[in-house]
Design a protein around this motif. Structure first.
Motif, PDB file in Angstrom:
ATOM      1  N   ALA A   4      42.793  28.680  34.338  1.00 31.83           N
ATOM      2  CA  ALA A   4      42.433  28.691  33.165  1.00 31.83           C
ATOM      3  C   ALA A   4      41.828  30.666  33.413  1.00 31.83           C
ATOM      4  N   VAL A   5      40.798  30.568  33.542  1.00 29.33           N
ATOM      5  CA  VAL A   5      40.432  31.670  33.414  1.00 29.33           C
ATOM      6  C   VAL A   5      40.403  32.303  34.733  1.00 29.33           C
ATOM      7  N   GLU A   6      40.569  31.722  35.789  1.00 28.35           N
ATOM      8  CA  GLU A   6      41.046  32.885  36.648  1.00 28.35           C
ATOM      9  C   GLU A   6      42.561  33.410  37.185  1.00 28.35           C
ATOM     10  N   SER A   7      43.159  32.329  35.963  1.00 30.11           N
ATOM     11  CA  SER A   7      44.988  32.748  35.056  1.00 30.11           C
ATOM     12  C   SER A   7      44.759  34.408  34.161  1.00 30.11           C
ATOM     13  N   LEU A   8      43.207  34.516  33.294  1.00 26.30           N
ATOM     14  CA  LEU A   8      43.163  35.064  32.848  1.00 26.30           C
ATOM     15  C   LEU A   8      42.384  36.549  32.957  1.00 26.30           C
ATOM     16  N   ILE A   9      42.139  35.631  34.754  1.00 27.32           N
ATOM     17  CA  ILE A   9      40.994  36.785  34.759  1.00 27.32           C
ATOM     18  C   ILE A   9      42.062  38.060  35.295  1.00 27.32           C
ATOM     19  N   LEU A  10      43.469  37.498  35.947  1.00 25.46           N
ATOM     20  CA  LEU A  10      44.691  38.353  36.422  1.00 25.46           C
ATOM     21  C   LEU A  10      45.028  39.225  35.383  1.00 25.46           C
ATOM     22  N   ASP A  11      45.073  38.459  34.522  1.00 27.72           N
ATOM     23  CA  ASP A  11      45.995  39.271  33.000  1.00 27.72           C
ATOM     24  C   ASP A  11      45.108  40.343  32.695  1.00 27.72           C
ATOM     25  N   LEU A  12      43.599  40.084  32.554  1.00 27.37           N
ATOM     26  CA  LEU A  12      43.438  41.523  32.254  1.00 27.37           C
ATOM     27  C   LEU A  12      43.253  42.356  33.190  1.00 27.37           C
ATOM     28  N   LEU A  13      42.835  41.717  34.396  1.00 19.02           N
ATOM     29  CA  LEU A  13      42.822  43.119  35.651  1.00 19.02           C
ATOM     30  C   LEU A  13      44.499  43.641  35.240  1.00 19.02           C
ATOM     31  N   GLU A  14      46.182  43.167  34.955  1.00 20.10           N
ATOM     32  CA  GLU A  14      47.346  43.497  35.273  1.00 20.10           C
ATOM     33  C   GLU A  14      47.222  44.648  33.971  1.00 20.10           C
ATOM     34  N   TRP A  15      46.621  44.331  32.486  1.00 24.25           N
ATOM     35  CA  TRP A  15      46.332  44.812  31.004  1.00 24.25           C
ATOM     36  C   TRP A  15      45.359  46.397  32.112  1.00 24.25           C
ATOM     37  N   VAL A  16      44.486  45.896  32.411  1.00 20.48           N
ATOM     38  CA  VAL A  16      43.718  47.394  32.530  1.00 20.48           C
ATOM     39  C   VAL A  16      43.815  48.569  33.494  1.00 20.48           C
ATOM     40  N   ALA A  17      44.766  47.992  34.645  1.00 23.09           N
ATOM     41  CA  ALA A  17      45.425  48.596  35.479  1.00 23.09           C
ATOM     42  C   ALA A  17      46.680  49.046  34.738  1.00 23.09           C
ATOM     43  N   VAL A  26      38.607  47.641  25.473  1.00 25.73           N
ATOM     44  CA  VAL A  26      38.669  45.969  26.229  1.00 25.73           C
ATOM     45  C   VAL A  26      37.476  45.156  25.307  1.00 25.73           C
ATOM     46  N   MET A  27      36.751  44.999  24.764  1.00 26.23           N
ATOM     47  CA  MET A  27      35.679  44.270  24.541  1.00 26.23           C
ATOM     48  C   MET A  27      36.742  43.816  23.066  1.00 26.23           C
ATOM     49  N   THR A  29      39.257  43.004  22.380  1.00 29.66           N
ATOM     50  CA  THR A  29      40.476  42.613  22.994  1.00 29.66           C
ATOM     51  C   THR A  29      40.193  41.510  23.804  1.00 29.66           C
ATOM     52  N   TRP A  30      39.198  41.393  24.756  1.00 30.81           N
ATOM     53  CA  TRP A  30      38.338  40.306  25.787  1.00 30.81           C
ATOM     54  C   TRP A  30      37.135  39.713  25.354  1.00 30.81           C
ATOM     55  N   ARG A  31      36.808  40.181  24.866  1.00 30.38           N
ATOM     56  CA  ARG A  31      35.313  39.110  25.142  1.00 30.38           C
ATOM     57  C   ARG A  31      36.213  38.061  24.327  1.00 30.38           C
ATOM     58  N   THR A  32      34.739  37.193  24.619  1.00 30.32           N
ATOM     59  CA  THR A  32      34.967  35.446  23.959  1.00 30.32           C
ATOM     60  C   THR A  32      33.602  35.140  23.813  1.00 30.32           C
ATOM     61  N   SER A  33      33.782  34.355  22.806  1.00 29.71           N
ATOM     62  CA  SER A  33      32.112  33.724  22.847  1.00 29.71           C
ATOM     63  C   SER A  33      32.222  32.625  23.530  1.00 29.71           C
ATOM     64  N   CYS A  34      33.489  31.785  23.616  1.00 26.61           N
ATOM     65  CA  CYS A  34      33.734  30.381  24.046  1.00 26.61           C
ATOM     66  C   CYS A  34      32.835  30.486  25.862  1.00 26.61           C
ATOM     67  N   PRO A  35      32.005  29.543  26.002  1.00 24.51           N
ATOM     68  CA  PRO A  35      32.070  29.683  27.318  1.00 24.51           C
ATOM     69  C   PRO A  35      33.202  29.373  27.870  1.00 24.51           C
ATOM     70  N   PHE A  37      35.434  30.446  28.198  1.00 24.69           N
ATOM     71  CA  PHE A  37      36.583  31.180  28.939  1.00 24.69           C
ATOM     72  C   PHE A  37      36.007  32.127  28.868  1.00 24.69           C
ATOM     73  N   PRO A  38      34.909  32.457  29.801  1.00 30.41           N
ATOM     74  CA  PRO A  38      34.363  34.066  29.636  1.00 30.41           C
ATOM     75  C   PRO A  38      34.849  34.963  30.829  1.00 30.41           C
ATOM     76  N   VAL A  39      36.283  35.887  30.762  1.00 27.25           N
ATOM     77  CA  VAL A  39      36.616  36.414  31.562  1.00 27.25           C
ATOM     78  C   VAL A  39      36.578  37.187  31.664  1.00 27.25           C
ATOM     79  N   TRP A  40      35.950  38.346  30.055  1.00 27.06           N
ATOM     80  CA  TRP A  40      35.390  39.536  30.916  1.00 27.06           C
ATOM     81  C   TRP A  40      33.499  39.680  31.389  1.00 27.06           C
ATOM     82  N   GLU A  41      33.517  38.555  30.670  1.00 28.30           N
ATOM     83  CA  GLU A  41      31.673  38.353  32.311  1.00 28.30           C
ATOM     84  C   GLU A  41      32.502  38.024  33.492  1.00 28.30           C
ATOM     85  N   ASP A  42      32.908  37.081  33.753  1.00 38.64           N
ATOM     86  CA  ASP A  42      33.991  37.096  35.025  1.00 38.64           C
ATOM     87  C   ASP A  42      33.885  38.184  35.961  1.00 38.64           C
TER      88      ASP A  42
END
Length: 80
Positions: A4-17, A26-27, A29-35, A37-42
């Protein structure tokens, strides 16, 4: 298996691109405190996105590594 995190990272990349995004946007929309789903951090730790100063503001852009990951995952999509 693609997690799921990898999929969300791809969503983030598509959105930013898709167009210039401010760091604050970006923060918001994508920052989370849930350990789980560390999408932005990863994405940041893996060098897939980078912050840059442009015209007095901080923007987030997809790095060449991030674009390569998108191309690998979606080889038939239009150029980002």
């Amino acid at each position: 298996m693609f997690d799921a995190v990898e999929s969300l990272i791809l969503d983030l990349l598509e959105w930013v691109a898709s167009g210039e995004k401010s760091y604050d946007e970006v923060m918001d929309t994508w920052r989370t405190s849930c350990p789980r789903f560390p999408v932005w951090e990863d994405a940041n730790d893996r060098g897939l996105v980078a912050k840059q100063h442009v015209n007095g503001r901080i923007v987030v852009r997809v790095t060449p590594s991030g674009l390569a990951l998108l191309e690998q995952r979606y080889p038939h999509s239009r150029a980002m």
